[in-house]
Design a protein around this motif. Structure first.
Motif, PDB file in Angstrom:
ATOM      1  N   UNK A  82       1.224  -1.443  -0.025  1.00 15.74           N
ATOM      2  CA  UNK A  82       0.051   0.020  -0.111  1.00 15.74           C
ATOM      3  C   UNK A  82       0.096   0.905   0.025  1.00 15.74           C
ATOM      4  N   UNK A  83       0.063   2.776  -0.240  1.00 18.45           N
ATOM      5  CA  UNK A  83       1.256   3.450  -0.030  1.00 18.45           C
ATOM      6  C   UNK A  83       1.371   4.168   1.304  1.00 18.45           C
ATOM      7  N   UNK A  84       2.436   4.810   1.781  1.00 17.11           N
ATOM      8  CA  UNK A  84       1.856   5.594   2.844  1.00 17.11           C
ATOM      9  C   UNK A  84       2.254   7.033   2.650  1.00 17.11           C
ATOM     10  N   UNK A  85       1.325   7.445   2.921  1.00 22.05           N
ATOM     11  CA  UNK A  85       0.818   9.042   3.591  1.00 22.05           C
ATOM     12  C   UNK A  85       2.207   9.900   3.840  1.00 22.05           C
ATOM     13  N   UNK A 120      -4.064   9.853   0.420  1.00 17.88           N
ATOM     14  CA  UNK A 120      -4.746   9.861  -0.203  1.00 17.88           C
ATOM     15  C   UNK A 120      -5.879   8.594   0.846  1.00 17.88           C
ATOM     16  N   UNK A 121      -6.782   8.609   0.246  1.00 15.71           N
ATOM     17  CA  UNK A 121      -7.324   7.330  -0.262  1.00 15.71           C
ATOM     18  C   UNK A 121      -6.467   6.250   0.068  1.00 15.71           C
ATOM     19  N   UNK A 122      -6.255   5.129   0.580  1.00 10.92           N
ATOM     20  CA  UNK A 122      -5.273   4.090   0.559  1.00 10.92           C
ATOM     21  C   UNK A 122      -4.274   4.237   1.207  1.00 10.92           C
ATOM     22  N   UNK A 123      -3.567   5.408   1.435  1.00  7.45           N
ATOM     23  CA  UNK A 123      -2.710   5.662   2.229  1.00  7.45           C
ATOM     24  C   UNK A 123      -2.249   5.144   3.572  1.00  7.45           C
ATOM     25  N   UNK A 124      -1.003   4.919   4.186  1.00  5.17           N
ATOM     26  CA  UNK A 124      -1.392   4.345   5.432  1.00  5.17           C
ATOM     27  C   UNK A 124      -0.855   5.406   6.469  1.00  5.17           C
ATOM     28  N   UNK A 162      -2.151  -2.277   9.430  1.00 10.43           N
ATOM     29  CA  UNK A 162      -2.592   0.131  10.031  1.00 10.43           C
ATOM     30  C   UNK A 162      -3.394   0.122  10.218  1.00 10.43           C
ATOM     31  N   UNK A 163      -3.513   1.310   9.963  1.00 11.11           N
ATOM     32  CA  UNK A 163      -4.273   1.947   9.790  1.00 11.11           C
ATOM     33  C   UNK A 163      -4.373   3.700   8.203  1.00 11.11           C
ATOM     34  N   UNK A 164      -5.467   3.744   7.579  1.00  8.53           N
ATOM     35  CA  UNK A 164      -5.293   4.185   6.580  1.00  8.53           C
ATOM     36  C   UNK A 164      -6.442   4.806   6.741  1.00  8.53           C
ATOM     37  N   UNK A 165      -6.516   5.941   5.486  1.00  6.09           N
ATOM     38  CA  UNK A 165      -7.449   6.676   5.155  1.00  6.09           C
ATOM     39  C   UNK A 165      -7.827   6.266   4.163  1.00  6.09           C
TER      40      UNK A 165
END
Length: 181
Positions: A82-85, A120-124, A162-165
């Motif tokens: 996943x992408x990371x914020x 963004x949506x999906x970012x951790x 984790x926690x995601x948008x």
């Protein structure tokens, strides 16, 4: 007598059309695949296995696995896939609010990052420990801010990941029936 180097396998599992399904590490591929066969619903899709032996410590192998998952994006790896914020702890504002308002101030900072499109949506989201240190608050304050944001639907928590948008779901009212002209 010197200790022999650890042998760790980085393995890839493929499905039809060479679709990459999963990436993992193990010191015993056959035993690991038996566990996958018993517990992973997607195992029936596996048509090909690839093993690369690494001359690396387990810690180094974990780093290689993480980088490989992020680069190759297998279908069924949840962790690291996943992408990371974007987060710069040094530039993150410190919270100076009253003790009972700190969680709300932190939630507002996170909302701002999401509303601006930076997160963004999906970012951790950054780890609670990192947010706490950067904000100058305790981890309990971060957890309370996360709970507030989960309850309002801005973020979601996935156990072990984790926690995601959270993606915003837009509801569009159905069209009214129009008379033909």
């Amino acid at each position: 007598m010197p200790t022999p180097p650890e042998r760790t396998a980085l393995y890839r599992l493929y499905g039809t059309n060479d679709r990459l399904l999963y990436i993992g590490i193990t010191d015993n591929p056959e035993a690991r695949w038996e566990r996958h066969a018993a517990f992973k619903w997607w195992w029936v899709q596996v048509t090909r296995k690839q093993v690369n032996w690494l001359n690396a410590s387990w810690r180094e192998a974990l780093d290689i696995e993480k980088a490989t998952i992020r680069e190759e994006r297998p279908a069924y790896n949840g962790t690291h896939n996943h992408g990371v914020a974007p987060f710069d702890a040094a530039a993150w504002p410190r919270i100076e609010a009253q003790p009972r308002q700190k969680f709300s101030a932190l939630a507002d900072l996170i909302r701002t990052e999401i509303a601006s499109g930076r997160w963004q949506a999906g970012d951790r989201l950054p780890d609670a420990e990192d947010l706490a240190t950067a904000s100058g608050v305790g981890e309990g304050t971060v957890q309370r801010a996360f709970r507030e944001l989960v309850n309002e639907g801005s973020i979601m928590r996935l156990h072990g990941l984790g926690t995601f948008v959270r993606a915003r779901i837009v509801t569009i009212a159905p069209n009214r029936m129009l008379r033909p002209t």
